[in-house]
Each structure stands twice: as C-alpha cells, then as structure tokens.
Design an enzyme around this catalytic site. Sequence first.
Site, PDB file in Angstrom:
ATOM      1  N   GLU A 257       0.833  -1.198   0.000  1.00  0.00           N
ATOM      2  CA  GLU A 257       0.000   0.000   0.000  1.00  0.00           C
ATOM      3  C   GLU A 257       0.869   1.250   0.000  1.00  0.00           C
ATOM      4  OE1 GLU A 257      -3.625   0.283   2.484  1.00  0.00           O
ATOM      5  OE2 GLU A 257      -2.632   2.044   3.373  1.00  0.00           O
TER       6      GLU A 257
ATOM      7  N   ALA B  96      -9.195  11.499   3.689  1.00  0.00           N
ATOM      8  CA  ALA B  96     -10.503  11.737   4.294  1.00  0.00           C
ATOM      9  C   ALA B  96     -11.280  12.776   3.498  1.00  0.00           C
ATOM     10  CB  ALA B  96     -10.326  12.211   5.736  1.00  0.00           C
TER      11      ALA B  96
END
Length: 315
Positions: free
Chosen positions: A32, A66
């Site tokens: 990742e 976010a």
Amino acid sequence: MAFSFNQLSDAQSALAAPLFADVAGDIDVSFEFFPPKTEKMEETLWESVETLAPLGPRFVSVTYGAGGSTRERTHATVARIVRETAIPAAAHLTCVDATREEIDQVARAYWEAGVRHIVALRGDPPRAGERFQTHPGGYENAADLVRGLKAIAPFEVSVAAYPECHPDSPSAQADLDNLRAKMDAGADRAITQFFHEPETFFRYRDAVAKAGIDAEIVPGIMPVSTFAAVKRMSAMCGTNVPAWLERLFVGLEDHAAARQLVAATIAAELCRKLYAGGVRHFHFYTLNRAELAYAICHLLGKRPVAAEAALDAAA
C-alpha cells in the site's frame, strides 16, 4: 545454575531451527502507498514502486484521503501505475463527503483508466474527532459501497477488517456482522488493520470462521521505524500496543539506523509467526518506503521474479 531437561530441550530445538531458512517463499505479497504531496515525495514513491515491482506483487493499492481530499492525486498515481508498470493497481474509495453519483463517477473514471480493483472503505470523518455521518445522498457504509461498485462494473473489491474491532463498533459481534455484510455484498477479500502480535490475527481468524464467514482474510503489516509513530497510529485505530514493543524502542531516539533495524526485526518475526500459522498472503503498509517491506519479503523467501525464473531453469 543447572538447566532442567525441559530448558535443554527447548534450547536444542531453538538452535536446530535455522532462522527463516525453512520459509519456502510460497507467499503472495501486496503493498500500500499513499499519493505524494510534493515532487520529492513523488520521487520517493516511484523509487519504492520500482524497488518492489520485481517481487511480483499480487497488487499495489493507493490510499484516498478523508473526505476525498486526495482524490485527484490518488487517481493520478493509480493511473500512472497502470500505464507504466505491469503491476495490478487498486484504488481506495470511501463513502465520505460525497454523493452516490460523485462516487460512481470516480469509479467509472477508474474503470476507464484500466483500474480493475477497488479497496472499498467507509472512510474516516474529514475532521479528526468527529463521528462518521452518512452524506446526504451518499453511500451509507462500506457494504453499500461494495454493492454500488459491483453494479457499475465487475471490479475486484477488497474491504477492511479489524482484528481488534473498529473504534466505532459497539461490539466485536457487531464488527463481525459488518464484515459479513461486506462479503455478502460481493467483496472478494478483507485486509486487516495492522496489529502487533500474531495471536491477535489468529484469534480474529478463528472468530471469523466461527461466525461462518468464508472469506480470505489478509493480514496488514505495518513496519514502522519510530515508536512515536507506532503509538500515534495505533491510538487512531484502536490497536493495542504491548509493553514489550515500547521497551524495544527505548534508548533509540537518536539512532535512526538502529531503529530501522529493530523495526525490521519486529515485523519480520511477526510475519514468520504468521507464516507458521498458515498465512500465505501479506499486505504491507509501506508508508511509501520500500526498504523494510523488501527486507521482510526477502526473509520470507520472496525473490525477484526474474531471479526465481533463473533458479527454476538451473534446477
């Protein structure tokens, strides 16, 4: 002081077991990354991609900030991986601060760019300390998002799993029920939040099986070189930090190289124990740095694909 029979037996077993030498390399790995904010960070990211690519990862994923705060950078990074490498690339996608139509548009753009794998997440609130709230007209949660993605295109979909329970879950049972909902919606596998002890993963894997959830559960491995970072990130996601971990980092504040060696040793030992427990796919949270993940993969017997082919030919 004389050793007891059991102590001598344990010592002989430990000495007879070659360190990592019996790990066959029969593993899958995935990595990742997060989208870079600056040119220097982008250079570091691509150096890491180039370093890890020869290991033939099952896929690499790119995170999504976010509230979609990194939407464009995530798309650009994933699209470049698809365009310039042979690595299957997965894009993170969340439910935060966006309508269904907006999220569907992002998903279609990924499909058009050649991305066939999405990591579908509910996502964290855009402002720290707030509770998650479904956006008006948005996807309610990760299971809802998985259903939406599968309706758009035949994406491969990974979702998140929480061995120590998601901070917003009222109970461990509710957390398992949520995992079941995501798998029932069509998810292909779950990748766990990072954890620090192998027993944490094994207990969770047993609980998933006992609950009748037939899903691939991939452990997420976070090799971090500073205890402050470990403690901060663990607090954010409700991960327990054992006392022995803190003791191992005491006195290394001014010794960066030593900290990295300690971090690599801890993560490698965690992976070795997971391997002994039957784990054959490891997902590494790289923080855009290749060295620790590459070293751990090497200890687990993973070699560059070209080198493996040469060894097979020689045999």
